[in-house]
Design an enzyme around this catalytic site. Sequence first.
Site, mmCIF file in Angstrom:
data_model
loop_
_atom_site.group_PDB
_atom_site.id
_atom_site.type_symbol
_atom_site.label_atom_id
_atom_site.label_comp_id
_atom_site.label_asym_id
_atom_site.label_seq_id
_atom_site.Cartn_x
_atom_site.Cartn_y
_atom_site.Cartn_z
ATOM 1 N N CYS A 177 0.874 -1.118 -0.013
ATOM 2 C CA CYS A 177 0.015 -0.051 0.130
ATOM 3 C C CYS A 177 1.039 1.328 -0.197
ATOM 4 O O CYS A 177 1.590 1.427 -0.914
ATOM 5 C CB CYS A 177 -0.835 -0.169 1.057
ATOM 6 S SG CYS A 177 -2.383 1.137 0.945
ATOM 7 N N HIS A 184 -4.197 -4.563 -0.084
ATOM 8 C CA HIS A 184 -3.580 -5.205 1.237
ATOM 9 C C HIS A 184 -3.615 -6.639 1.255
ATOM 10 O O HIS A 184 -4.654 -7.305 1.309
ATOM 11 C CB HIS A 184 -4.624 -4.528 2.306
ATOM 12 C CG HIS A 184 -4.207 -3.177 2.539
ATOM 13 N ND1 HIS A 184 -3.413 -2.625 3.549
ATOM 14 C CD2 HIS A 184 -4.516 -2.162 2.306
ATOM 15 C CE1 HIS A 184 -3.153 -1.524 3.506
ATOM 16 N NE2 HIS A 184 -4.383 -1.019 2.704
ATOM 17 N N GLU A 198 -2.521 -8.624 3.247
ATOM 18 C CA GLU A 198 -3.013 -9.287 4.661
ATOM 19 C C GLU A 198 -4.590 -9.203 4.915
ATOM 20 O O GLU A 198 -4.886 -9.890 5.830
ATOM 21 C CB GLU A 198 -2.232 -8.355 5.798
ATOM 22 C CG GLU A 198 -2.895 -7.062 5.899
ATOM 23 C CD GLU A 198 -2.404 -5.882 4.955
ATOM 24 O OE1 GLU A 198 -1.658 -6.376 3.840
ATOM 25 O OE2 GLU A 198 -2.708 -4.765 5.221
#
Lengths: 197, 258
Positions: A77, A178, A180
């Site tokens: 990001c 993202h 994650e």
Amino acid sequence: MRVVLVDAGGANIGSVRYALQRLGVDAPLSGDGDAIRRADRVILPGVGAAAAAMERLHDLDLVSTLQTLDRPLLGICLGMQLLYESSEEGEVKCLGRLHGRVRSLPARCGVRIPHMGWNRLHIERPSALLAGIADGDAAYFVHGYAAAVDAVTIASCEHGAAFAAAVQDGVIAGAQFHPERSGRVGLRLLANFLGLE
Amino acid sequence: MLSRRIIPCLDVRDGKVVKGVRFRAHVVMGAIEDLATRYRDEGADELVFYDITASPQGRTVDRAWVERVARILDIPFCVAGGIGSVADARAILHAGADKISINSPALRRPDLIAELAQAFGRQCVVVGIDSLRDADGQWRVRRDSGDPAATQALPLRTLDWIEQAQHLGAGEIVLNCMGSDGVRGGYDIQQLRAARAICAVPLIASGGAGSAAHFVDAFAQADVDGALAASVFHDGSLRIGELKRVLRQSGVEVRDGD
């Protein structure tokens, strides 16, 4: 394998660490240049503003470390945006590991900024980083700035205009989304990065 | 193309997910982690956890469960309840939440929105708004609606507050239409359309979902970016996979589950 998360002050640093733990890798958080240089893989996460993040990297004296690092480096990001030469956000000079300038996404009718939510990836060219990820798979984005699609773009995305969603230039890699928080697709990208030569 | 988001909302009380009318008998639905995982597996795009006892008890959210959720969840989640300062928000975000949602504290002190946006970026600052139509036909904001006995009707018009919140740095607006909340008769399309017309950041519909058709209406007629619902998911009357199939058939762009 030693994986280090650069402590650039982003709020998502815990989430990235947990995602790596789900892959069986415990990655310590570090602001120490020596520890980062000794790592096999370095991840630069980031949520927040470009100027504040660069200021923190300067304060930690990590700018030259990250500029000369020869191990695989993944920016996530804002972390990806910091890999470019400069950002329009706060008119700040960044790390310069990738050519180009990060610009504000164009606001237009029906296109809401920040770009927030799940959007489709378009594979631009094959890369080991995208193994197991198909054209049209969705990833989770939250950002208002982005880099243009160019020769190092391996996946693009569209929100008002096309922008670079994932990049790779040798050992330098980045994901504007993202990983994650992008379900299977994100975990796959992280696993691919850990296996990168 | 950006997908429209389906967002289950989980009420948390004393570390467990509960359902029921607020401040009446709560039924414990289960452990936070179990329900978070279940909704994630069903294809939820995002989750909201609302700590319903934090604000009335004058405390902030317990960060221990936020961290447990962050460890297991691989989709984004937002935490709401009793967040009244930058320090409160930092604790929640550092525990692993992606966004924080503020409601009554922002009405008490609007500058809180600007402070949070400055500290963490506007993308993680969600402003929740409880809104009800008054006798004169105007939609106005309610404060402290988590506790019916303490709820206050403010003179502030909902549409004015949406504009002000965006101006201060809100990255997303969740508009809870109290007139339709809990009734399951559908989202308040008229109010959501009025909000959409002046809302340049993502807008999330809340209050009234009872069937898949209600979600189709909210996306197709009010052009909202996401739709939040609780009871219709909790009691199993609508499965997210089935909902997304209906949305896809109706031409609404949604994410395929993993």
